[in-house]
Design a protein around this motif. Sequence first.
Motif, short mmCIF file in Angstrom:
data_model
loop_
_atom_site.label_atom_id
_atom_site.label_comp_id
_atom_site.label_asym_id
_atom_site.label_seq_id
_atom_site.Cartn_x
_atom_site.Cartn_y
_atom_site.Cartn_z
N LEU A 33 0.89 -1.11 -0.11
CA LEU A 33 0.00 -0.21 -0.05
C LEU A 33 0.92 1.14 -0.05
CD1 LEU A 33 -2.99 1.39 0.29
CD2 LEU A 33 -2.60 1.43 2.64
N LEU A 34 0.91 1.90 -0.98
CA LEU A 34 1.74 3.17 -1.24
C LEU A 34 0.75 4.32 -0.70
CD1 LEU A 34 4.37 3.53 -2.58
CD2 LEU A 34 3.30 4.46 -4.39
N VAL A 35 1.60 5.23 0.26
CA VAL A 35 0.78 6.26 0.89
C VAL A 35 1.46 7.43 0.43
CG1 VAL A 35 -0.07 4.84 2.81
CG2 VAL A 35 2.19 6.01 3.11
N ASN A 36 0.73 8.60 0.32
CA ASN A 36 1.51 9.76 0.09
C ASN A 36 0.58 11.05 0.97
OD1 ASN A 36 1.21 12.79 -1.34
ND2 ASN A 36 3.08 11.75 -2.02
N PHE A 37 1.32 11.81 1.79
CA PHE A 37 1.00 12.57 2.95
C PHE A 37 0.67 13.96 2.12
CE2 PHE A 37 3.35 9.38 5.00
CZ PHE A 37 2.48 8.92 5.87
N THR A 58 -4.39 13.38 -3.27
CA THR A 58 -5.60 12.89 -4.02
C THR A 58 -5.23 13.20 -5.37
OG1 THR A 58 -6.78 14.91 -3.55
CG2 THR A 58 -6.86 13.24 -2.03
N ARG A 59 -4.54 14.56 -5.57
CA ARG A 59 -4.35 14.90 -6.98
C ARG A 59 -3.37 13.89 -7.68
NH1 ARG A 59 -0.70 20.16 -8.07
NH2 ARG A 59 -2.06 21.01 -6.29
N LEU A 60 -2.42 13.57 -6.95
CA LEU A 60 -1.40 12.36 -7.45
C LEU A 60 -2.05 11.27 -7.61
CD1 LEU A 60 1.46 11.67 -8.08
CD2 LEU A 60 1.84 11.21 -5.72
N GLY A 61 -2.98 10.88 -6.91
CA GLY A 61 -3.64 9.54 -7.13
C GLY A 61 -4.77 9.57 -8.43
N ALA A 62 -5.29 11.00 -8.61
CA ALA A 62 -6.19 10.84 -9.63
C ALA A 62 -5.39 10.97 -10.96
CB ALA A 62 -6.94 12.38 -9.39
N LEU A 107 -8.63 8.38 -1.73
CA LEU A 107 -8.31 9.88 -1.80
C LEU A 107 -9.00 10.66 -0.83
CD1 LEU A 107 -8.71 10.24 -5.82
CD2 LEU A 107 -6.90 9.56 -4.40
N ASP A 108 -8.47 11.13 0.22
CA ASP A 108 -8.97 11.84 1.55
C ASP A 108 -8.27 13.17 1.60
OD1 ASP A 108 -9.96 12.37 4.00
OD2 ASP A 108 -8.40 10.53 5.03
N GLY A 109 -9.25 14.07 1.61
CA GLY A 109 -9.12 15.42 1.54
C GLY A 109 -8.89 15.83 0.23
N VAL A 110 -9.85 15.96 -0.63
CA VAL A 110 -9.58 15.79 -2.31
C VAL A 110 -9.21 17.09 -2.79
CG1 VAL A 110 -10.74 15.22 -4.36
CG2 VAL A 110 -11.46 13.73 -2.37
N ASP A 111 -8.32 17.27 -3.49
CA ASP A 111 -7.74 18.33 -4.02
C ASP A 111 -8.40 18.75 -5.36
OD1 ASP A 111 -6.12 20.47 -4.39
OD2 ASP A 111 -4.36 19.37 -4.74
N THR A 112 -8.42 20.04 -5.71
CA THR A 112 -8.84 20.42 -7.23
C THR A 112 -8.06 19.75 -8.34
OG1 THR A 112 -9.70 22.19 -8.44
CG2 THR A 112 -7.87 22.54 -7.03
N LEU A 113 -8.69 19.54 -9.36
CA LEU A 113 -8.07 19.13 -10.53
C LEU A 113 -8.09 20.46 -11.60
CD1 LEU A 113 -9.33 15.63 -11.11
CD2 LEU A 113 -6.95 16.32 -10.16
N THR A 114 -8.87 21.47 -11.40
CA THR A 114 -9.23 22.36 -12.29
C THR A 114 -9.12 23.98 -12.07
OG1 THR A 114 -11.61 22.31 -11.37
CG2 THR A 114 -11.15 20.92 -13.16
#
Length: 517
Positions: free
Chosen positions: A99-103, A216-220, A235-242
């Motif tokens: 399980l890869l995690v990114n903070f 979450t941006r990275l995951g998307a 994806l927890d604490g979802v970032d904007t893509l736009t």
Amino acid sequence: MRTPALTGVTALALALTALPVAATGAEPPQPDLKRFYAQKIKWAACTPEKQNLPETVTKNEDVRCGTLTVPLDYARPRGGTVDLALLKVKASGKKRGSLLVNFGGPGGPGVAGLAADLKGFGDLGKGYDVVGFDPRGVGLSSPVTCGDEPEPEGLDDPDDAAAVLEQLRRTAERCVKESGPVLPHIGTVNVSRDMDVMRAALGDKKLNYLGFSYGTRLGAVYAAQFPKKVGRMVLDGVDTLTEPVDEQGLASAEGQQTALDNFLLWCTKNAGCVFGNDSRKARETMVKVIKDLDAMPLRSTDGAEFTGQDVVGVLGSALYSRQAWPALSQALGALLADGDPRALMRVGGAGGAGLGKGFGKRLGRQDVPQDNETAALAAVNCADDPDRPGARKVEEEIGRLQREFEEVSPVFGEHNLTLVLMCFGWPAGTSYIREDVRDVDTPKLLLVGTRGDPATPYRWTEETARRLGSAAVVLDNKGDGHTGYFGSKCVKAKVDGFLLYKQLPSNGSSCSAEWKE
């Protein structure tokens, strides 16, 4: 987590004008990447000399450190390479894979981040090797920096737009000089490609992933680039893509101000609150304290200063967690009653870049630059953003922006306005995220949005879910704080259930706030 702009971010603005734009396409791995995909990570015990981790980590037989080599430029993989630092916590039960995690951040180190909270991932560790990594340009992975020269105390003339831009130009050149060749190749698209090399080196056919905030941006982006390689992803604490950086800055300022208002309302309802029992007066007092400390900073015996902007930095950090509110209230009491900032710095994490300008002991490996997190934040956000207003437009708009940010938040507005300035003069970033990360053809993705999140507003969860399409499943956390996994037992149970047992909540299900006044 999604790091607010701090002192030092503006030093990166204009830094990359002459540098080429990093490769940004969504091409699948080419045959010339075979040598990278064929790697096997050599895991070994972590050491104080290499990772500067505490003995509780380096002596833990279940914790191992390793490195992975990736191309500096995926368009020219025969050129230079980057060595990425990884930390693995071995599965304690029957292993399902990694399980890869990114903070988040961008700019947050994953090696130190995972090492600091091994227990927090204990339940997930029953079924996975949990792996943290320092993305390229971050922490132990070729960290970017603007050098160790002291930052200016502030903009020479914040009302003169031309002077602001000129001051940024005076500091920008050394950012390119000090960071080396990795700087133009930072960005989420390249880090996503690195993650797929990690997946292969870890021996996993599919990537299982837990990303927080910017993560979450990275995951998307990974889901868009490698849809057939997606396993179980949260994806927890979802970032904007736009949204462009100016809209992100306003959203962050507004979210932080709302969190501060909620904190002050809570404080004034409790006996012993240093602000008294009137929340409106409490807001006025907070603004006055910050302005007074900016005008006349506290000084330690060795001359170190603690300013109003240091208070803003602590608030921005402490308000990420609802659990920190009692300690924050006591620390503010010590500051206002006795002029002592030490408790406040402990709440905010003494040793963070720029915090207190010498008041706190700086933590972390000695050869990781003190400004690395803020430098990486700027580099990644600018690489991910295609908008580049010219100097004339910036000069025309800066007055309006200053008023707009101040109106949204008298506390955090100035702090977040740097997000608007920091990318001016850089080469245009990729348009791939804004235009092409949509309608992903992947297994179901679990998106967690928190209603009282000060950094990633809940509307971003809804917007990103619509962008990702039918694969996105939303969990509505009605609590406070940035992200939900560590602040809500309900969220943690649902996330663990999905990652461990593929028990997916229904779309639109919710978790109630768990704090009682």
